[in-house]
Design a protein around this motif. Structure first.
Motif, PDB file in Angstrom:
ATOM      1  N   PHE A  54       0.834  -1.214   0.000  1.00 59.25           N
ATOM      2  CA  PHE A  54       0.000   0.000   0.000  1.00 59.25           C
ATOM      3  C   PHE A  54       0.862   1.256   0.000  1.00 59.25           C
ATOM      4  O   PHE A  54       0.502   2.263  -0.598  1.00 59.25           O
ATOM      5  CB  PHE A  54      -1.012  -0.001   1.145  1.00 59.25           C
ATOM      6  N   GLN A 112      -5.092 -10.976  -0.849  1.00 63.86           N
ATOM      7  CA  GLN A 112      -5.073  -9.953   0.197  1.00 63.86           C
ATOM      8  C   GLN A 112      -4.367  -8.702  -0.295  1.00 63.86           C
ATOM      9  O   GLN A 112      -4.675  -7.608   0.153  1.00 63.86           O
ATOM     10  CB  GLN A 112      -4.474 -10.489   1.489  1.00 63.86           C
ATOM     11  N   LEU A 149      -4.837 -11.662   6.045  1.00 63.94           N
ATOM     12  CA  LEU A 149      -5.492 -10.351   6.131  1.00 63.94           C
ATOM     13  C   LEU A 149      -7.017 -10.492   6.056  1.00 63.94           C
ATOM     14  O   LEU A 149      -7.745  -9.868   6.831  1.00 63.94           O
ATOM     15  CB  LEU A 149      -4.990  -9.436   5.009  1.00 63.94           C
ATOM     16  N   ILE A 150      -7.497 -11.342   5.133  1.00 57.61           N
ATOM     17  CA  ILE A 150      -8.942 -11.524   4.991  1.00 57.61           C
ATOM     18  C   ILE A 150      -9.510 -12.139   6.274  1.00 57.61           C
ATOM     19  O   ILE A 150     -10.570 -11.729   6.766  1.00 57.61           O
ATOM     20  CB  ILE A 150      -9.256 -12.445   3.793  1.00 57.61           C
ATOM     21  N   VAL A 202      -9.686  -9.534   8.832  1.00 56.74           N
ATOM     22  CA  VAL A 202     -10.823  -8.645   8.567  1.00 56.74           C
ATOM     23  C   VAL A 202     -12.106  -9.281   9.105  1.00 56.74           C
ATOM     24  O   VAL A 202     -12.919  -8.624   9.759  1.00 56.74           O
ATOM     25  CB  VAL A 202     -10.954  -8.360   7.050  1.00 56.74           C
ATOM     26  N   LEU A 224       2.873  -6.369   9.399  1.00 58.13           N
ATOM     27  CA  LEU A 224       2.328  -5.958   8.102  1.00 58.13           C
ATOM     28  C   LEU A 224       0.801  -6.090   8.088  1.00 58.13           C
ATOM     29  O   LEU A 224       0.100  -5.176   7.650  1.00 58.13           O
ATOM     30  CB  LEU A 224       2.941  -6.806   6.982  1.00 58.13           C
ATOM     31  N   VAL A 225       0.286  -7.211   8.597  1.00 53.53           N
ATOM     32  CA  VAL A 225      -1.168  -7.406   8.581  1.00 53.53           C
ATOM     33  C   VAL A 225      -1.852  -6.371   9.467  1.00 53.53           C
ATOM     34  O   VAL A 225      -2.868  -5.779   9.086  1.00 53.53           O
ATOM     35  CB  VAL A 225      -1.533  -8.841   9.027  1.00 53.53           C
ATOM     36  N   SER A 281      -0.788  -3.377  10.338  1.00 53.05           N
ATOM     37  CA  SER A 281      -0.771  -2.028   9.766  1.00 53.05           C
ATOM     38  C   SER A 281      -1.656  -1.969   8.519  1.00 53.05           C
ATOM     39  O   SER A 281      -2.199  -0.908   8.209  1.00 53.05           O
ATOM     40  CB  SER A 281       0.659  -1.580   9.450  1.00 53.05           C
ATOM     41  N   SER A 282      -1.814  -3.116   7.832  1.00 56.98           N
ATOM     42  CA  SER A 282      -2.755  -3.141   6.704  1.00 56.98           C
ATOM     43  C   SER A 282      -4.169  -2.898   7.191  1.00 56.98           C
ATOM     44  O   SER A 282      -4.941  -2.163   6.567  1.00 56.98           O
ATOM     45  CB  SER A 282      -2.700  -4.491   5.990  1.00 56.98           C
ATOM     46  N   PHE A 323      -4.506   0.612   7.859  1.00 56.01           N
ATOM     47  CA  PHE A 323      -4.547   1.351   6.594  1.00 56.01           C
ATOM     48  C   PHE A 323      -5.932   1.279   5.974  1.00 56.01           C
ATOM     49  O   PHE A 323      -6.440   2.255   5.426  1.00 56.01           O
ATOM     50  CB  PHE A 323      -3.506   0.793   5.625  1.00 56.01           C
ATOM     51  N   LEU A 324      -6.575   0.113   6.082  1.00 62.56           N
ATOM     52  CA  LEU A 324      -7.929  -0.033   5.540  1.00 62.56           C
ATOM     53  C   LEU A 324      -8.940   0.764   6.358  1.00 62.56           C
ATOM     54  O   LEU A 324     -10.089   0.921   5.947  1.00 62.56           O
ATOM     55  CB  LEU A 324      -8.335  -1.508   5.532  1.00 62.56           C
ATOM     56  N   GLY A 325      -8.509   1.246   7.530  1.00 60.65           N
ATOM     57  CA  GLY A 325      -9.407   2.032   8.364  1.00 60.65           C
ATOM     58  C   GLY A 325     -10.281   1.190   9.267  1.00 60.65           C
ATOM     59  O   GLY A 325     -11.283   1.658   9.801  1.00 60.65           O
ATOM     60  N   ILE A 326      -9.923  -0.096   9.439  1.00 59.63           N
ATOM     61  CA  ILE A 326     -10.748  -0.939  10.294  1.00 59.63           C
ATOM     62  C   ILE A 326      -9.938  -1.545  11.437  1.00 59.63           C
ATOM     63  O   ILE A 326     -10.407  -2.437  12.124  1.00 59.63           O
ATOM     64  CB  ILE A 326     -11.425  -2.069   9.482  1.00 59.63           C
ATOM     65  N   ILE A 385      -0.387   6.432   7.307  1.00 61.79           N
ATOM     66  CA  ILE A 385      -0.245   6.334   5.855  1.00 61.79           C
ATOM     67  C   ILE A 385      -1.592   6.580   5.189  1.00 61.79           C
ATOM     68  O   ILE A 385      -1.702   7.298   4.189  1.00 61.79           O
ATOM     69  CB  ILE A 385       0.308   4.945   5.459  1.00 61.79           C
TER      70      ILE A 385
END
Lengths: 316, 299
Positions: free
Chosen positions: A146, A253, B144-145, B148, B229-230, B232-233, B236-239, B252
């Protein structure tokens, strides 16, 4: 061989069954009573009970699961209140194609760049080129995608104004414009895979080049490009396909993040807005589609081995 | 020369022995200069994270609307963000969140993976098959999924992110543990212990577990970067973590909207994250190559 294939398919179905039970359970674990949410703040016990019976929520877990699974297979995935659409249409017909387009575009990119880079590093082993591509590959696998996307937007779209900042145009409707919009997201997503494929190609090709059949090909006086690109590269196909299948999850992902960076209306955006809007049905649909895709592709990878390696065809 | 040779053996061994021992002890850092540099970088992050209040020049959540979105200057080395918060201070505090979330999430994943992996490796038969398919099912979803999905149930916040990322990492750990258990289970000392009618759980505790724990510990160090990484991802997605927490992923994402005129807002926390991830990857690769018997070339 057919029996083996059938066994693998059966195994795959069992895994899919576990995933579906888990994602159905996800819905059950979600906070809040769905009946209370549907009825609002004021309701009588009678209407609560009747709605519970009507929705089948008084049934045992397995009956509810079976009921849900049948409807899911039929494409009845419920309604999304945020997107104001049937989830099946929203998730499967609108979001999934975007994600798949981005994923396949990036994968093609990664193979077209990664394999030649890896082959060159293997052939020019222990030179400056090899060391340079090793450093690039390491950076590429560890660099957060990202961030890379934002840097690419800043440089290519804002500074140089070569590409659009964001937005999605389907390549199926307008091919060249679609490709044009896909270049930056595709580059962002494929960086990890370019790096990974480079590393893998280099490592496997170095091993392959030590095999007797390579020496034999050289001894026959075949030109060196033919030895490397025909006899060598053909033998890295199998490990490459295996790893790509297993890394599909990383690709999926990655699309979630890339879609958010570039505002592409794919599964990633769908999942994010679903989590923020507490739409568990949409999250469930996303989870099911991702898992099915991963399981399906890996089944195909398993089934493709006999086609990639003739030695596996002969064996019973 | 020929006269002095008889003397040589008597003097050489005492000096040679500690020398070789010394060399092999030092060699990891000498032989792997990148590993050493990466380790120093990672330790520097750790120190900065622990002593963040002493190191950071400003309060990470102190807003100052007089200095909004300033480019990097002497006063604010990394510039300021849209709330006038000092980015350098936020990056330093962000190391705290990144490392805390990363380490605890990995520990949760390792603990869960240990339990499922042990169960799958030891049970055998139908239950092993079922457990393996369960692990396959977990592995069918990218971390990551999966994270989520857990966030969807748990909600947002630092503690929720730790749990969600931890749970999402169980799959790979379970698979490694099971693989190690399968190798240990057929060893002679296990059979001997069983023949001595030592209780089963005791065999597992005293003989199987010690042989599984070490490779697991190596895995833990390797996967910290993945957890970071996961997490901060997610931010980053805002969730993931909620504002105004100084989390790199969040910073970021905030900077993304201003990328055309304030690129440092995303770039500074981004490079902090990237540098840590690259350092941790090199450290992890080094540790794996040093300690993984499958990868070790020399006997």
């Amino acid at each position: 061989m057919l029996l083996q294939a059938l066994g693998k398919i059966a195994q795959t179905l069992v895994v899919l069954f576990f995933v579906s039970v888990a994602s159905f359970g996800l819905l059950k674990l979600a906070p809040g009573d769905p009946i209370q949410i549907m009825l609002g703040s004021e309701y009588s016990q009678e209407s609560y009970d009747s709605l519970k019976t009507e929705l089948g929520l008084d049934q045992p877990f397995l009956v509810q699961y079976a009921d849900w699974a049948v409807r899911f297979v039929q494409g009845d995935w419920g309604t999304s209140y945020v997107a104001r659409a049937e989830i099946f249409t929203y998730a499967f017909k609108e979001a999934l194609p975007v994600t798949l387009t981005l994923a396949s575009f990036s994968l093609a990119f990664a193979i077209l760049i990664g394999v030649p880079l890896g082959v060159l590093s293997a052939v020019k082993k222990d030179t400056i080129f090899d060391a340079g591509s090793a450093v690039l590959a390491l950076t590429g696998t560890a660099f957060p995608s990202f961030l890379l996307g934002i840097l690419l937007i800043w440089f290519f779209a804002v500074k140089l104004q070569l590409f659009p900042v964001m937005g999605y145009v389907s390549p199926w409707e307008n091919f060249w414009l679609g490709i044009y919009h896909m270049i930056l997201p595709g580059l962002t997503l494929s960086t990890y895979f370019i790096a990974m494929i480079t590393r893998l190609t280099r490592a496997t090709l170095i091993e392959v080049m030590e095999q007797p059949y390579i020496t034999a090909a050289r001894a026959r006086g075949e030109p060196s490009w033919r030895v490397v690109w025909v006899h060598g590269v053909r033998n890295i196909a199998m490990p490459l396909v295996t790893i790509l299948g297993l890394q599909l999850g990383v690709l999926l992902q990655g699309t979630v993040l890339t879609e958010t960076v570039f505002n592409l209306p794919g599964i990633g955006q769908m999942l994010t807005s679903a989590v923020l809007g507490r739409e568990y049905l949409v999250v469930q649909a996303g989870v099911m589609m991702t898992a099915a895709l991963f399981i399906g592709v890996n089944l195909l990878v398993d089934l493709s081995y006999p086609f990639l390696d003739p030695r596996l065809r002969a064996r019973k | 020369m020929s006269i002095q040779t008889p003397e040589a053996p008597t003097t050489l061994p005492p000096t040679a022995a500690p020398d070789t021992a010394n060399r092999s002890r030092r060699s990891v850092f000498v032989r792997r200069p990148f590993f050493t540099i990466a380790l120093i970088v990672a330790v520097a992050y750790l120190v900065a994270a622990i002593f963040a209040p002493q190191v950071a020049p400003f309060d990470p959540v102190q807003q100052d609307f007089n200095v909004m979105m300033q480019p990097p200057t002497v006063g604010h080395l990394f510039g300021t963000d849209s709330y006038g918060q000092d980015i350098l201070s936020r990056v330093i505090y962000g190391a705290r969140f990144a490392l805390i979330i990363g380490i605890f999430a990995v520990l949760i994943g390792a603990a869960g993976g240990l339990v499922i992996g042990l169960a799958a490796g030891l049970s055998g038969g139908g239950s092993e098959w079922a457990l393996m398919r369960l692990i396959d099912a977990i592995l069918a979803l990218p971390s990551l999924i999966l994270a989520v999905a857990f966030i969807a149930i748990l909600g947002q916040g630092v503690d929720k992110v730790v749990i969600a990322v931890g749970l999402s990492m169980i799959g790979p750990f379970a698979r490694t543990v099971r693989g190690d258990v399968l190798q240990v289970r057929v060893q002679l000392f296990i059979e001997a212990a069983q023949l001595m009618s030592i209780p089963y759980l005791r065999v597992v505790w005293r003989h199987v577990l010690p042989n599984v724990i070490f490779p697991l510990a190596v895995q833990v160090t390797i996967r910290i970067s993945e957890a970071i990484l996961v997490s901060s991802s997610l931010s980053f997605l805002g969730i993931g973590v909620t504002p105004p927490t100084p989390d790199w992923g969040l910073m970021i994402a905030e900077g993304r909207d201003f990328v055309s005129f304030a690129p440092w807002m995303s770039a500074m926390p981004g490079f902090a994250l990237a540098l840590l991830l690259i350092a941790l990857t090199i450290v992890g690769d080094g540790i794996r190559e040093e300690f993984d018997p499958k990868l070790r070339k020399d006997p």
